[in-house]
Design an enzyme around this catalytic site. Structure first.
Site, short mmCIF file in Angstrom:
data_model
loop_
_atom_site.label_atom_id
_atom_site.label_comp_id
_atom_site.label_asym_id
_atom_site.label_seq_id
_atom_site.Cartn_x
_atom_site.Cartn_y
_atom_site.Cartn_z
N HIS A 1 0.86 -1.18 0.00
CA HIS A 1 0.00 0.00 0.00
C HIS A 1 0.90 1.23 0.00
O HIS A 1 2.10 1.12 0.28
CB HIS A 1 -0.87 0.02 1.27
CG HIS A 1 -0.02 0.13 2.50
ND1 HIS A 1 0.49 -0.98 3.15
CD2 HIS A 1 0.47 1.22 3.16
CE1 HIS A 1 1.24 -0.58 4.16
NE2 HIS A 1 1.26 0.75 4.19
N HIS B 1 5.69 6.45 -0.62
CA HIS B 1 6.43 5.24 -0.98
C HIS B 1 5.61 4.00 -0.66
O HIS B 1 4.66 4.06 0.12
CB HIS B 1 7.76 5.18 -0.20
CG HIS B 1 7.55 5.02 1.28
ND1 HIS B 1 7.29 6.09 2.12
CD2 HIS B 1 7.54 3.92 2.09
CE1 HIS B 1 7.13 5.66 3.35
NE2 HIS B 1 7.27 4.34 3.37
P1 2AM Z 1 6.51 2.20 6.33
O1 2AM Z 1 5.93 1.16 5.43
O2 2AM Z 1 7.43 3.16 5.67
O3 2AM Z 1 7.07 1.62 7.59
C1 2AM Z 1 1.44 1.05 8.57
O4 2AM Z 1 2.35 0.85 9.60
C2 2AM Z 1 1.95 2.08 7.59
O5 2AM Z 1 2.12 3.33 8.24
C3 2AM Z 1 3.26 1.72 6.96
O6 2AM Z 1 3.18 2.03 5.59
C4 2AM Z 1 4.27 2.58 7.66
O7 2AM Z 1 5.25 3.09 6.80
C5 2AM Z 1 3.47 3.75 8.13
N1 2AM Z 1 3.90 4.18 9.44
C6 2AM Z 1 4.10 3.43 10.53
N2 2AM Z 1 4.45 4.19 11.59
C7 2AM Z 1 4.46 5.46 11.15
C8 2AM Z 1 4.75 6.72 11.77
N3 2AM Z 1 5.06 6.82 13.05
N4 2AM Z 1 4.68 7.81 10.99
C9 2AM Z 1 4.38 7.73 9.69
N5 2AM Z 1 4.10 6.58 9.05
C10 2AM Z 1 4.14 5.46 9.77
#
Ligand code: 2AM
Length: 176
Positions: free
Chosen positions: A36, A119
Site C-alpha cells: 500500500h 512510498h
Molecule cells: P513504512 O511502510 O514506511 O514503515 C502502517 O504501519 C503504515 O504506516 C506503513 O506504511 C508505515 O510506513 C506507516 N507508518 C508506521 N508508523 C508510522 C509513523 N510513526 N509515521 C508515519 N508513518 C508510519
C-alpha cells in the site's frame, strides 16, 4: 486500534512490485496484501475516536488522478531498515495528503511531524549487507510501475504480529 490512511494498489501494479522482490539477504519482502502507499499515519485510537476520524475522512472532496510508482529507495542511511519504491511526482497526490492532514487537524489530531515521502514498502531489512542493498537500489533505479487510476483512498487498520503486520481496509472513500 492502530489506523492509517493509504492507497490500495491494483493487482497489475502489485504484480510488478512482486517481480522486483528478490536478491537481498535479510529482506522480509512485503506480501501482496501488505502492499500500500501510506498517505497519513494516524496511530492508536479508541472506537469513539475512530468514528470521528471516519466522519472527517468521509467529508473530504478531492479529485481522482493517475499515479505511477518510480525508482527505489531505503530509509535508515548506513543501517538500511527497508526497501521501497517511490511515487512519481504528483500534485493531486500531495493535494490529497494535505486534505487528509487538514481534516485530521480540524478534529484535533496532532499535526504530522514527518515530511510526506510517498512510498510503497517492498521489504523490511534485518542485518542486510549494505553492499547488497546498494546493488539492489542501483539495479532497480529505473523501475516504473504501470500507471494506475487512483479512484479512492482507504482507512486501514494494522495489527502487529510475529509474522509481520496484518493490514485491513476498514473503509474506502471515493475520489471525484
Ligand atoms: P513504512 O511502510 O514506511 O514503515 C502502517 O504501519 C503504515 O504506516 C506503513 O506504511 C508505515 O510506513 C506507516 N507508518 C508506521 N508508523 C508510522 C509513523 N510513526 N509515521 C508515519 N508513518 C508510519
Amino acid at each position: 486500534m492502530r489506523l492509517f490512511t493509504a492507497l490500495a494498489l491494483p493487482d497489475e501494479v502489485a504484480r510488478a512490485l512482486l517481480l522486483i522482490q528478490a536478491g537481498v539477504p535479510g529482506a522480509r519482502w512485503s506480501r501482496r496484501e501488505q502492499l500500500h502507499l501510506t498517505l497519513r499515519f494516524i496511530g492508536e485510537v479508541d472506537g469513539a475516536e475512530a468514528l470521528v476520524i471516519d466522519d472527517a475522512l468521509a467529508s473530504i472532496a478531492a479529485p481522482g488522478f493517475t499515479l505511477e510508482l518510480k525508482g527505489t529507495g531505503s530509509f535508515g542511511g548506513k543501517k538500511p531498515r527497508d526497501l521501497w519504491t517511490g511515487a512519481a511526482p504528483s500534485a493531486p497526490l500531495l493535494h490529497l495528503n494535505r486534505k487528509i492532514e487538514s481534516a485530521l487537524q480540524r478534529i484535533g489530531r496532532e499535526p504530522e511531524a514527518r515530511k510526506f515521502t510517498p512510498h510503497v514498502t517492498l521489504a523490511r531489512l534485518k542485518h542486510s549487507p549494505s553492499g547488497a542493498v546498494a546493488d539492489y537500489l542501483t539495479d532497480h533505479a529505473l523501475f516504473a510501475s504501470p500507471p494506475f487510476a487512483v479512484t479512492a483512498f482507504c482507512l486501514y487498520s494494522s495489527k502487529l504480529t510475529s509474522d509481520g503486520s496484518i493490514y485491513r481496509v476498514e473503509k474506502e472513500y471515493p475520489l471525484q
